[in-house]
Design a protein around this motif. Sequence first.
Motif, mmCIF file in Angstrom:
data_model
loop_
_atom_site.group_PDB
_atom_site.id
_atom_site.type_symbol
_atom_site.label_atom_id
_atom_site.label_comp_id
_atom_site.label_asym_id
_atom_site.label_seq_id
_atom_site.Cartn_x
_atom_site.Cartn_y
_atom_site.Cartn_z
ATOM 1 N N GLY A 16 85.904 77.024 61.792
ATOM 2 C CA GLY A 16 86.135 78.323 62.410
ATOM 3 C C GLY A 16 86.127 78.262 63.921
ATOM 4 N N ASP A 17 86.625 79.323 64.538
ATOM 5 C CA ASP A 17 86.600 79.422 65.991
ATOM 6 C C ASP A 17 85.163 79.534 66.480
ATOM 7 O OD1 ASP A 17 89.363 79.486 65.910
ATOM 8 O OD2 ASP A 17 89.447 81.683 65.895
ATOM 9 N N PRO A 18 84.853 79.002 67.669
ATOM 10 C CA PRO A 18 83.483 79.128 68.192
ATOM 11 C C PRO A 18 83.022 80.578 68.276
ATOM 12 C CG PRO A 18 84.723 77.532 69.482
ATOM 13 C CD PRO A 18 85.704 78.170 68.549
ATOM 14 N N GLU A 19 83.928 81.481 68.678
ATOM 15 C CA GLU A 19 83.550 82.890 68.815
ATOM 16 C C GLU A 19 83.210 83.516 67.466
ATOM 17 O OE1 GLU A 19 86.314 81.553 69.986
ATOM 18 O OE2 GLU A 19 85.846 81.446 72.146
ATOM 19 N N ALA A 20 83.818 83.024 66.388
ATOM 20 C CA ALA A 20 83.563 83.579 65.051
ATOM 21 C C ALA A 20 82.166 83.235 64.560
ATOM 22 C CB ALA A 20 84.600 83.067 64.061
ATOM 23 N N GLY A 21 81.543 82.238 65.199
ATOM 24 C CA GLY A 21 80.202 81.836 64.800
ATOM 25 C C GLY A 21 79.100 82.672 65.412
ATOM 26 N N ALA A 22 79.471 83.703 66.191
ATOM 27 C CA ALA A 22 78.470 84.579 66.793
ATOM 28 C C ALA A 22 77.942 85.534 65.723
ATOM 29 C CB ALA A 22 79.070 85.350 67.960
ATOM 30 N N MET A 23 76.717 85.311 65.308
ATOM 31 C CA MET A 23 76.121 86.098 64.214
ATOM 32 C C MET A 23 75.895 87.544 64.624
ATOM 33 S SD MET A 23 72.349 85.540 62.476
ATOM 34 C CE MET A 23 72.729 84.109 61.484
ATOM 35 N N ARG A 24 76.204 88.440 63.703
ATOM 36 C CA ARG A 24 75.798 89.840 63.844
ATOM 37 C C ARG A 24 74.520 90.004 63.033
ATOM 38 N NH1 ARG A 24 81.448 93.263 63.015
ATOM 39 N NH2 ARG A 24 82.815 91.835 64.172
ATOM 40 N N LEU A 25 73.494 90.576 63.637
ATOM 41 C CA LEU A 25 72.168 90.517 63.032
ATOM 42 C C LEU A 25 71.510 91.891 62.949
ATOM 43 C CD1 LEU A 25 69.864 88.738 61.946
ATOM 44 C CD2 LEU A 25 69.131 88.372 64.313
ATOM 45 N N HIS A 26 71.005 92.196 61.761
ATOM 46 C CA HIS A 26 70.264 93.428 61.482
ATOM 47 C C HIS A 26 68.865 93.027 61.019
ATOM 48 C CE1 HIS A 26 69.542 96.870 58.353
ATOM 49 N NE2 HIS A 26 68.918 97.140 59.498
#
Length: 700
Positions: free
Chosen positions: A318-328
């Motif tokens: 995947g793209d590096p930017e796609a690896g930015a986790m969204r976290l709750h």
Amino acid sequence: MLDTELNIKKDFPPVAYEAWREVVEKDLKGAPFEKKLITRTFEGVDLQPVYTSRDWSSEGDPTGFPGLPFYLRGSKPLGVAETGWDLRQEYTHPDLATTNQAILADLEGGVTSILLRLDCAARSGHDADATVAEELAARDGVTAYHVNDLDAVLAKVQLPLVGVALEAGAAFLPAAAQLAALWRLRGVLPEEARGAFNADPLAVLARDGQLPSSPEAALGLMADLAKWTSTNYPNVTAVRVGTAAYHHAGATAVQDIAFSMATGIEYLRAMTAAGMDISAAARQMLFSMSVGTHHFLSIAKLRAARSLWARVVEASGGDPEAGAMRLHTRVSKRVLTARDPYVNLLRNTVAVFAGSLGGAEVITSEPYDVATGLPDATSRRIARNTLHVLQDESHLHRVVDPAGGSWYMDWLSNELAKQAWNQLQEIERQGGMLAVVQSGWVAEQIESAFAPRAKAIASRKEGITGISEFPNLTEEPVTREAPDRAALRAQAAQRLATARCAAEAVGDLKGGEKMAAAVEAAAAGASVGQLASGLGFGETETTLTPIAPHPFAEPFEALRDASDKWLEEKGSRPKVLLANMGPIAHHTARATFSKNFFEAGGFEALTNNGFADADAAAAALTESGAKVAVICSSDKLYPELVPDTAAKLKAAGARTVVLAGNPGENESAWRAAGVDRFIFIKCDVLSTLRDLLREEGVLQ
């Protein structure tokens, strides 16, 4: 006025670790450094008393910058410094009007998004009037089965401005279709809609022990939903990677990270198999993690999880930017208590604090009374204001990754990440997350990891304030009126009878683009139950033993429940007499310890200012009617007073004589004198209390 200028570097020169260690070893006077100053966590991590650059060197910038891979320090360069956190509160009252009032009040009070938990019937894919829904309808959630129900529960909510997330269990696609139909009905543009459908079939299987389809079919529905969402709603996520079921059961921080990574990988595979590319699939995920009251460990867990997920996405192509986790994040149910629930205010505050410093974008702040029933307006207000105080008064969101630069936090984050990666590899060797959930391996690993913690809770090494430590037998219980489930089910059935479309209009939704067809059907009046039937729910079912939750306070609260029942039936609680011997200075420490000890099990501890002699203590025992006596004094006085006091307490009718203190080499002699039990720090408090309550007849 001072003539000199403070110079930190000059006045406090650096001290080498070796020099510090030498001074410490001297002060320990022969006691082992490792035993006294090193703490081993339940993850098996040894925490040192001090950390320096020798433990985590900044050379080469190993942790990177916020907003850059591998996102250890945050998914965005500025974190939430500009926007603040998304305060997402959960709503579970089954009555639509009551829930709507709570939502509007919370939005007025600063809540920024809504998490609607559907009731057990809807989460299983049933309508309220289904025969199988008799015990499920209006239980543990909102009675929303139709787009009109969602319209009512979200009345006056400005949907272009307020995000909506769903907790819909196995019926994630039918529920998502209802929400999408509502957005369409309200004229919300695709780019305006914000929220989360939260499809999480593995979490449902682990928590509930069942799915109304095969796991493969459930993953297929999740992938179909994700593919449709990525095309139609750019600001909505379709998939949740939730680990609450594992954390509530006792999973360690390392296990929690590993299970979340393995689940994410399982979902990536399902979505790419449906034709999505890795980057698009990764962007459809919202990670939801529970945190406890060990705030440093929780912060490190969140940082480690974020960095590992970036590596998973990178390794998957995947793209590096796609690896930015969204976290709750939200506080774990395992640390909340039904008794003395006001302490939950502190537990929740620690969890919100840890989530904020750990880099969560979305935070749920739990009402303090959530473990006792449905929260009221006061507890909801306090919950939302908890985050507001941290954000608007303490300005915690203005600092991007405050843990960054701490040798301890960077080292701990890295240590958790390494251990979690190793466990992730083991899960993959065994076939992936679905395979290890179905085989029971996950449950076995959690049980094994929880056993040492359970032992620590039983001995009060891990104390629970208000429960095993400082219990209050006279506290007024916090009670919440339970809703009339039968009436609410009848109301929901009546609404469905007038609003639901004909079953023939729904048809078979199992072929083609399922979510697209489901949205059209929901807009035409199809209910959750009709959509679930059209998708083939119930044609094939999957069952396994659910992963059992382990609330930390549960064993002690069970003893208190038994004591309350005894009080109701007999008119008094089981009693222990504290035989405080000698001057106050000699008995007060152990008397206080013993009072805490026995009240944790629901015993009424009869205390006093001390007895002059054994005869006085024996007379007090006879007068009290207690059958358990606890000798409390000092080690200095015990050799002289224990034999006589124990014998006379026995003669006065004591069934059990307890000595407060570790007897050491005197145990045999004192047992011979009449002492039956010894209580002291690190003894098994829970087992002792259970035994004594059985002897009283309180427990069977």
